[in-house]
Design a protein around this motif. Structure first.
Motif, PDB file in Angstrom:
ATOM      1  N   ALA A  10      -3.561  -4.463  -0.135  1.00 35.18           N
ATOM      2  CA  ALA A  10      -2.968  -3.543   0.854  1.00 35.18           C
ATOM      3  C   ALA A  10      -2.994  -4.122   2.271  1.00 35.18           C
ATOM      4  CB  ALA A  10      -3.696  -2.206   0.815  1.00 35.18           C
ATOM      5  N   LYS A  11      -2.545  -5.338   2.419  1.00 38.23           N
ATOM      6  CA  LYS A  11      -2.543  -5.967   3.749  1.00 38.23           C
ATOM      7  C   LYS A  11      -1.684  -5.169   4.722  1.00 38.23           C
ATOM      8  CE  LYS A  11      -3.924 -10.723   3.255  1.00 38.23           C
ATOM      9  NZ  LYS A  11      -3.597 -12.126   3.585  1.00 38.23           N
ATOM     10  N   GLY A  12      -2.215  -4.963   5.923  1.00 38.33           N
ATOM     11  CA  GLY A  12      -1.499  -4.221   6.948  1.00 38.33           C
ATOM     12  C   GLY A  12      -1.585  -2.713   6.780  1.00 38.33           C
ATOM     13  N   LYS A  13      -2.364  -2.259   5.816  1.00 37.95           N
ATOM     14  CA  LYS A  13      -2.481  -0.823   5.559  1.00 37.95           C
ATOM     15  C   LYS A  13      -3.932  -0.366   5.627  1.00 37.95           C
ATOM     16  CE  LYS A  13       1.545  -0.278   2.534  1.00 37.95           C
ATOM     17  NZ  LYS A  13       2.018   0.340   1.268  1.00 37.95           N
ATOM     18  N   TRP A  14      -4.109   0.933   5.785  1.00 35.44           N
ATOM     19  CA  TRP A  14      -5.407   1.555   5.618  1.00 35.44           C
ATOM     20  C   TRP A  14      -5.680   1.681   4.118  1.00 35.44           C
ATOM     21  CZ3 TRP A  14      -8.669   4.040   9.420  1.00 35.44           C
ATOM     22  CH2 TRP A  14      -8.226   3.876  10.733  1.00 35.44           C
ATOM     23  N   VAL A  15      -6.949   1.756   3.775  1.00 41.02           N
ATOM     24  CA  VAL A  15      -7.352   1.989   2.385  1.00 41.02           C
ATOM     25  C   VAL A  15      -8.362   3.136   2.348  1.00 41.02           C
ATOM     26  CG1 VAL A  15      -8.481   1.033   0.333  1.00 41.02           C
ATOM     27  CG2 VAL A  15      -7.008  -0.436   1.736  1.00 41.02           C
ATOM     28  N   VAL A  16      -8.129   4.091   1.481  1.00 38.65           N
ATOM     29  CA  VAL A  16      -9.136   5.105   1.171  1.00 38.65           C
ATOM     30  C   VAL A  16      -9.664   4.764  -0.215  1.00 38.65           C
ATOM     31  CG1 VAL A  16      -9.566   7.540   0.651  1.00 38.65           C
ATOM     32  CG2 VAL A  16      -8.200   6.915   2.650  1.00 38.65           C
ATOM     33  N   MET A  17     -10.891   4.254  -0.266  1.00 33.51           N
ATOM     34  CA  MET A  17     -11.521   3.878  -1.534  1.00 33.51           C
ATOM     35  C   MET A  17     -12.547   4.949  -1.905  1.00 33.51           C
ATOM     36  SD  MET A  17     -13.310   0.321  -2.765  1.00 33.51           S
ATOM     37  CE  MET A  17     -14.696   0.347  -1.635  1.00 33.51           C
ATOM     38  N   PHE A  18     -12.465   5.436  -3.132  1.00 34.49           N
ATOM     39  CA  PHE A  18     -13.317   6.558  -3.524  1.00 34.49           C
ATOM     40  C   PHE A  18     -13.846   6.351  -4.934  1.00 34.49           C
ATOM     41  CE2 PHE A  18      -8.845   7.278  -4.113  1.00 34.49           C
ATOM     42  CZ  PHE A  18      -8.727   7.720  -5.422  1.00 34.49           C
ATOM     43  N   SER A  19     -15.083   6.719  -5.134  1.00 38.49           N
ATOM     44  CA  SER A  19     -15.711   6.591  -6.452  1.00 38.49           C
ATOM     45  C   SER A  19     -15.857   7.955  -7.097  1.00 38.49           C
ATOM     46  CB  SER A  19     -17.083   5.929  -6.318  1.00 38.49           C
ATOM     47  OG  SER A  19     -17.896   6.639  -5.397  1.00 38.49           O
ATOM     48  N   HIS A  20     -15.836   7.959  -8.428  1.00 37.05           N
ATOM     49  CA  HIS A  20     -16.121   9.179  -9.176  1.00 37.05           C
ATOM     50  C   HIS A  20     -17.125   8.851 -10.269  1.00 37.05           C
ATOM     51  CE1 HIS A  20     -12.801   7.405 -11.557  1.00 37.05           C
ATOM     52  NE2 HIS A  20     -13.361   8.006 -12.593  1.00 37.05           N
ATOM     53  N   PRO A  21     -17.929   9.828 -10.689  1.00 35.56           N
ATOM     54  CA  PRO A  21     -19.005   9.547 -11.641  1.00 35.56           C
ATOM     55  C   PRO A  21     -18.545   9.048 -13.006  1.00 35.56           C
ATOM     56  CG  PRO A  21     -19.455  11.582 -10.472  1.00 35.56           C
ATOM     57  CD  PRO A  21     -18.057  11.174 -10.100  1.00 35.56           C
TER      58      PRO A  21
ATOM     59  N   ALA B  45     -15.638  -4.517   5.629  1.00 33.54           N
ATOM     60  CA  ALA B  45     -15.737  -4.056   4.249  1.00 33.54           C
ATOM     61  C   ALA B  45     -16.033  -5.256   3.341  1.00 33.54           C
ATOM     62  CB  ALA B  45     -14.453  -3.375   3.827  1.00 33.54           C
ATOM     63  N   PRO B  46     -17.088  -5.178   2.530  1.00 30.43           N
ATOM     64  CA  PRO B  46     -17.416  -6.303   1.639  1.00 30.43           C
ATOM     65  C   PRO B  46     -16.259  -6.645   0.702  1.00 30.43           C
ATOM     66  CG  PRO B  46     -19.224  -4.711   1.713  1.00 30.43           C
ATOM     67  CD  PRO B  46     -18.059  -4.071   2.417  1.00 30.43           C
ATOM     68  N   ASP B  47     -16.042  -7.930   0.523  1.00 29.36           N
ATOM     69  CA  ASP B  47     -14.955  -8.382  -0.348  1.00 29.36           C
ATOM     70  C   ASP B  47     -15.430  -8.417  -1.800  1.00 29.36           C
ATOM     71  OD1 ASP B  47     -12.425  -9.234  -0.979  1.00 29.36           O
ATOM     72  OD2 ASP B  47     -12.778 -11.333  -0.448  1.00 29.36           O
ATOM     73  N   PHE B  48     -14.497  -8.287  -2.720  1.00 25.36           N
ATOM     74  CA  PHE B  48     -14.820  -8.346  -4.144  1.00 25.36           C
ATOM     75  C   PHE B  48     -13.547  -8.579  -4.937  1.00 25.36           C
ATOM     76  CE2 PHE B  48     -14.019  -3.887  -3.064  1.00 25.36           C
ATOM     77  CZ  PHE B  48     -13.083  -3.522  -4.004  1.00 25.36           C
ATOM     78  N   LYS B  49     -13.727  -9.018  -6.181  1.00 27.78           N
ATOM     79  CA  LYS B  49     -12.649  -9.075  -7.147  1.00 27.78           C
ATOM     80  C   LYS B  49     -12.955  -8.065  -8.240  1.00 27.78           C
ATOM     81  CE  LYS B  49     -11.181 -13.889  -6.555  1.00 27.78           C
ATOM     82  NZ  LYS B  49     -10.978 -15.202  -7.230  1.00 27.78           N
ATOM     83  N   ALA B  50     -11.927  -7.393  -8.743  1.00 30.55           N
ATOM     84  CA  ALA B  50     -12.174  -6.371  -9.763  1.00 30.55           C
ATOM     85  C   ALA B  50     -10.931  -6.132 -10.598  1.00 30.55           C
ATOM     86  CB  ALA B  50     -12.601  -5.060  -9.100  1.00 30.55           C
ATOM     87  N   LYS B  51     -11.159  -5.715 -11.848  1.00 27.39           N
ATOM     88  CA  LYS B  51     -10.077  -5.268 -12.711  1.00 27.39           C
ATOM     89  C   LYS B  51      -9.767  -3.822 -12.394  1.00 27.39           C
ATOM     90  CE  LYS B  51     -11.147  -8.318 -16.602  1.00 27.39           C
ATOM     91  NZ  LYS B  51     -11.553  -8.377 -18.037  1.00 27.39           N
ATOM     92  N   THR B  52      -8.484  -3.493 -12.327  1.00 23.66           N
ATOM     93  CA  THR B  52      -8.069  -2.120 -12.067  1.00 23.66           C
ATOM     94  C   THR B  52      -6.948  -1.741 -13.037  1.00 23.66           C
ATOM     95  OG1 THR B  52      -6.167  -2.328 -10.558  1.00 23.66           O
ATOM     96  CG2 THR B  52      -8.349  -2.712  -9.613  1.00 23.66           C
TER      97      THR B  52
ATOM     98  N   PHE C 238     -13.219   4.966   4.320  1.00 23.96           N
ATOM     99  CA  PHE C 238     -11.980   4.819   5.078  1.00 23.96           C
ATOM    100  C   PHE C 238     -12.017   3.429   5.710  1.00 23.96           C
ATOM    101  CE2 PHE C 238     -12.882   9.225   4.654  1.00 23.96           C
ATOM    102  CZ  PHE C 238     -11.701   9.943   4.772  1.00 23.96           C
ATOM    103  N   ILE C 239     -11.075   2.600   5.337  1.00 28.15           N
ATOM    104  CA  ILE C 239     -11.079   1.198   5.759  1.00 28.15           C
ATOM    105  C   ILE C 239      -9.752   0.888   6.453  1.00 28.15           C
ATOM    106  CG2 ILE C 239     -11.235  -1.182   4.937  1.00 28.15           C
ATOM    107  CD1 ILE C 239     -12.846   0.063   2.499  1.00 28.15           C
ATOM    108  N   ASP C 240      -9.819   0.362   7.663  1.00 32.03           N
ATOM    109  CA  ASP C 240      -8.606   0.154   8.452  1.00 32.03           C
ATOM    110  C   ASP C 240      -7.907  -1.157   8.074  1.00 32.03           C
ATOM    111  OD1 ASP C 240      -9.824  -1.952   9.855  1.00 32.03           O
ATOM    112  OD2 ASP C 240     -10.317  -0.711  11.591  1.00 32.03           O
ATOM    113  N   PRO C 241      -6.728  -1.431   8.639  1.00 37.31           N
ATOM    114  CA  PRO C 241      -5.996  -2.647   8.260  1.00 37.31           C
ATOM    115  C   PRO C 241      -6.737  -3.948   8.539  1.00 37.31           C
ATOM    116  CG  PRO C 241      -4.508  -1.076   9.281  1.00 37.31           C
ATOM    117  CD  PRO C 241      -5.894  -0.530   9.475  1.00 37.31           C
ATOM    118  N   ALA C 242      -7.709  -3.924   9.452  1.00 43.30           N
ATOM    119  CA  ALA C 242      -8.522  -5.108   9.714  1.00 43.30           C
ATOM    120  C   ALA C 242      -9.687  -5.220   8.742  1.00 43.30           C
ATOM    121  CB  ALA C 242      -9.050  -5.073  11.153  1.00 43.30           C
ATOM    122  N   LYS C 243      -9.705  -4.338   7.731  1.00 41.76           N
ATOM    123  CA  LYS C 243     -10.749  -4.283   6.705  1.00 41.76           C
ATOM    124  C   LYS C 243     -12.129  -3.943   7.309  1.00 41.76           C
ATOM    125  CE  LYS C 243      -8.539  -5.063   2.798  1.00 41.76           C
ATOM    126  NZ  LYS C 243      -7.151  -4.757   3.172  1.00 41.76           N
TER     127      LYS C 243
END
Length: 210
Positions: free
Chosen positions: A26-37, A8-15, A125-130
Motif C-alpha cells: 500500500a505505498k502512498g496510502k494509510w494502512v489500518v492493520m487489525f488483529s482478531h482472535p 512500523a516493523p517490517d515483515f513478510k507474510a502470507k495473506t 493506524f499507519i501513515d504513508p511513511a509507515k
C-alpha cells in the motif's frame, strides 16, 4: 512492540491476497492493520463484516485494510467463503495467516494475561511513511467500534493536512483547535484575532477553511 511515533516493523507474510512485504504494501496510502482472535468465531465475524461493508469509506480515505489472526491460510479462505455464502458479505482485503505468531509478537498483539494463543483485538493506524500514528487495543470479548475507527482515521488525516488538533468528541464538520501561541508576540496576535473562537488565549477553535 511498536509505540505511537515508531516506524512500523517490517515483515513478510502470507495473506488471502498473496504474500506481502509490509514495507512495500500500500505505498502512498494509510494502512489500518487489525488483529482478531480466531476465524469462525462470532464476535470476529461481526467485526470483519463491519470492515468489509464499510471498506468503501476506507477507500475514500486513501486507506488499505489489513487483517490478521493466528490461523492458517486455509482456515481464512474457508471462513471468508462461509461468511459470503451465509450473509453475502465478502472480506475483500488481505488477511494475514500468522500461524507462527511472528507478526503478532512483533506488534504486541499477543498479551499472555488475556491469551497466549490468540491475538487481542488490536488496531494500528499507519501513515504513508509507515509510521505508527494511533493504536487501539480491545479484549477478546468486546468488539470494536467502526465509527470510532473511521473518526480517528479522519482526525489524523485532517490534523496532518491543516496542522490542527481535535477536541473531545470531534467529528468531521466540527470546529478544530488551532495551535496555542508559543511567544509573547503570538500571544498578542491571538488576543486580537477575531477569526477564531477563543475560550481563552491557549484554547481557540475555528472552522476548517477559515
Amino acid at each position: 512492540m511498536p509505540r505511537i511515533g515508531d516506524k512500523a516493523p517490517d515483515f513478510k507474510a502470507k495473506t488471502t491476497k498473496g504474500e506481502i512485504t509490509f514495507s512495500e504494501f500500500a505505498k502512498g496510502k494509510w494502512v489500518v492493520m487489525f488483529s482478531h482472535p480466531a476465524d469462525f468465531t462470532p464476535v470476529c465475524t461481526t467485526e470483519m463484516s463491519g470492515f468489509a461493508t464499510r471498506k468503501s469509506e476506507f477507500d475514500a480515505l486513501n486507506t488499505e485494510l489489513l487483517g490478521l489472526s493466528i490461523d492458517s491460510i486455509h482456515a481464512h479462505l474457508g471462513w471468508v467463503n462461509n461468511v459470503r455464502k451465509n450473509t453475502g458479505v465478502y472480506f475483500d482485503f488481505p488477511i494475514i495467516a500468522d500461524l507462527d505468531m511472528k507478526v503478532s509478537k512483533l506488534y504486541g498483539m499477543l498479551q499472555p494475561n488475556e491469551s497466549e494463543t490468540a491475538a487481542v483485538r488490536a488496531v494500528f493506524f499507519i501513515d504513508p511513511a509507515k509510521k505508527v500514528r494511533l493504536i487501539m487495543y480491545y479484549p477478546l470479548n468486546v468488539g470494536r467500534n467502526m465509527d470510532e475507527i473511521l473518526r480517528a482515521l479522519e482526525a489524523l488525516q485532517i490534523s496532518d493536512q491543516y496542522e490542527v488538533a481535535m477536541p473531545l468528541d470531534w467529528k468531521k464538520g466540527d470546529k478544530v483547535i488551532v495551535p496555542p501561541p508559543k511567544t509573547l508576540d503570538e500571544l498578542e496576535a491571538r488576543l486580537k484575532d477575531d477569526s477564531v473562537e477563543k475560550v481563552d488565549w491557549y484554547l481557540a477553535k475555528k472552522e476548517l477553511g477559515k
